[in-house]
Design a protein around this motif. Structure first.
Motif, mmCIF file in Angstrom:
data_model
loop_
_atom_site.group_PDB
_atom_site.id
_atom_site.type_symbol
_atom_site.label_atom_id
_atom_site.label_comp_id
_atom_site.label_asym_id
_atom_site.label_seq_id
_atom_site.Cartn_x
_atom_site.Cartn_y
_atom_site.Cartn_z
ATOM 1 N N GLU A 127 73.624 14.526 30.959
ATOM 2 C CA GLU A 127 74.251 15.447 31.947
ATOM 3 C C GLU A 127 73.157 16.518 32.201
ATOM 4 O O GLU A 127 73.098 17.373 31.442
ATOM 5 C CB GLU A 127 75.402 15.617 31.623
ATOM 6 N N ASN A 128 72.877 16.661 33.495
ATOM 7 C CA ASN A 128 71.933 17.734 33.999
ATOM 8 C C ASN A 128 72.734 18.767 34.779
ATOM 9 O O ASN A 128 73.577 18.537 35.470
ATOM 10 C CB ASN A 128 71.009 16.875 34.713
ATOM 11 N N ILE A 129 72.256 19.854 34.421
ATOM 12 C CA ILE A 129 72.604 21.318 35.319
ATOM 13 C C ILE A 129 71.398 21.512 36.372
ATOM 14 O O ILE A 129 70.524 21.857 35.906
ATOM 15 C CB ILE A 129 72.995 22.366 34.491
ATOM 16 N N LEU A 130 71.705 21.381 37.510
ATOM 17 C CA LEU A 130 70.722 21.563 38.501
ATOM 18 C C LEU A 130 70.723 22.739 39.240
ATOM 19 O O LEU A 130 71.774 23.528 39.408
ATOM 20 C CB LEU A 130 70.701 20.383 39.691
ATOM 21 N N SER A 131 69.621 23.397 39.707
ATOM 22 C CA SER A 131 69.583 24.829 40.212
ATOM 23 C C SER A 131 68.391 24.719 41.402
ATOM 24 O O SER A 131 67.880 23.388 41.457
ATOM 25 C CB SER A 131 69.213 25.780 39.292
ATOM 26 N N HIS A 132 68.137 25.749 41.938
ATOM 27 C CA HIS A 132 67.137 25.773 43.002
ATOM 28 C C HIS A 132 65.814 25.366 42.533
ATOM 29 O O HIS A 132 64.802 24.932 43.074
ATOM 30 C CB HIS A 132 67.226 27.130 43.846
ATOM 31 N N LYS A 133 65.753 25.698 41.139
ATOM 32 C CA LYS A 133 64.374 25.487 40.133
ATOM 33 C C LYS A 133 64.184 23.797 40.176
ATOM 34 O O LYS A 133 63.142 23.474 39.759
ATOM 35 C CB LYS A 133 64.448 26.292 38.971
ATOM 36 N N GLY A 134 65.113 23.132 39.936
ATOM 37 C CA GLY A 134 65.064 21.762 39.609
ATOM 38 C C GLY A 134 66.134 21.511 38.484
ATOM 39 O O GLY A 134 67.281 21.936 38.705
ATOM 40 N N ILE A 135 65.806 20.662 37.689
ATOM 41 C CA ILE A 135 66.733 20.386 36.390
ATOM 42 C C ILE A 135 66.555 21.637 35.455
ATOM 43 O O ILE A 135 65.777 21.777 34.841
ATOM 44 C CB ILE A 135 66.325 19.348 35.783
ATOM 45 N N GLU A 136 67.617 22.521 35.350
ATOM 46 C CA GLU A 136 67.458 23.920 34.534
ATOM 47 C C GLU A 136 67.908 23.526 33.190
ATOM 48 O O GLU A 136 67.346 23.798 32.241
ATOM 49 C CB GLU A 136 68.655 24.818 35.340
ATOM 50 N N TYR A 137 68.851 22.654 33.115
ATOM 51 C CA TYR A 137 69.242 21.998 31.582
ATOM 52 C C TYR A 137 69.557 20.608 31.760
ATOM 53 O O TYR A 137 70.187 20.210 32.724
ATOM 54 C CB TYR A 137 70.432 22.785 31.050
ATOM 55 N N ALA A 138 69.229 20.025 30.502
ATOM 56 C CA ALA A 138 69.743 18.538 30.309
ATOM 57 C C ALA A 138 70.578 18.570 28.881
ATOM 58 O O ALA A 138 69.956 18.897 28.056
ATOM 59 C CB ALA A 138 68.709 17.518 30.322
ATOM 60 N N VAL A 139 71.583 18.064 29.100
ATOM 61 C CA VAL A 139 72.469 17.741 27.740
ATOM 62 C C VAL A 139 72.434 16.546 27.441
ATOM 63 O O VAL A 139 72.862 15.597 27.933
ATOM 64 C CB VAL A 139 73.652 18.283 27.790
#
Length: 251
Positions: A127-139
């Protein structure tokens, strides 16, 4: 099973062990939002009461028998369109790890680890957390059947079922995290082609003629996956088709 890993560079240096947990992925996502976890952190539990599989499917595991954990990564170097590359790196590591204990282990697209004849050994949920930077975190949630007898569960197996012996879960866990780290570093170095080739070599039913169902039953051959992680199947009528998750069933 909650020591700091000594055989890795940056994964597993912060391990949160719980005797029981509803879902390690849910807890990891909650802690990330509170800024309580850094890259490489792992939430590990002996009993996951509400584990989740792909698309909300339930994942049940007998307490104190298997490996159920979530790993936090920050793959900022991947574009959101490249999310499946992380799935490749992790599922390949899981298959490689279990292959050291028993032959015939493959990856079933998109997120299952199988024994060719005996059935499902585990699954992966990213499960990914996306931001303006791209993939900020991946669990990265991983569940592997190690010492649980799976005879009552259709199409499932475990290392116990395959070998008839009990295994040290901590040793398997250490090996798995080391292999994930190795593949993750390759991914970070843009060695996607190398990882994809290895993934293709252990992909379930690749280059074989089998029956599938995409709303209609048909026969075809898996040719691989495209750049977005879609499954490529050539039907016997010659047409090439691309499938996202849950758009096609193996028969």
């Amino acid at each position: 099973m909650h020591k700091i890993l000594a055989n890795t560079v940056f994964l597993g240096k912060d391990i949160h062990f719980l005797t029981e947990c509803h879902s390690t992925n849910d807890l990891a996502l909650e802690k990330i939002r509170k800024r309580e976890l850094a890259e490489g952190s792992i939430i590990l539990t002996d009993s996951q009461t509400k584990g989740r599989g792909q698309r909300g499917n339930r994942w049940w595991s007998e307490p104190n028998k298997n490996l159920t954990f979530s790993l936090v990564l920050q793959p900022y170097f991947l574009d959101p369109s490249e999310q499946f590359e992380l799935n490749i790196a992790v599922s390949l590591a899981a298959a490689e790890t279990l292959s050291e204990y028993f032959p015939g282990i493959v990856v079933k697209w998109p997120n299952d680890i199988l024994h060719l004849e005996k059935g499902k050994l585990g699954g992966i949920l990213i499960e990914n957390i996306l931001s303006h930077k791209g993939i900020e975190y991946a669990v990265v949630g991983i569940g592997l059947n190690i010492n649980q007898a799976m005879k009552e569960i259709p199409f499932a197996t475990s290392l116990w079922d395959l070998t008839g012996k009990e295994w040290d879960r901590w040793e398997i866990f250490k090996l798995l995290i080391a292999k994930i780290e190795k593949n993750y570093v390759l991914l970070k170095k843009a060695e996607k082609k190398q990882l994809r080739q290895k993934y293709l070599e252990c992909l379930y039913r690749v280059y074989e003629n089998h029956k599938f169902d995409d709303g209609e039953v048909f026969e075809g051959e898996i040719l691989g996956i495209d750049q977005f992680g879609k499954l490529i199947i050539k039907k016997n009528d010659g047409s090439i088709n691309f499938y996202s998750f849950k758009e096609v069933k193996y028969l």
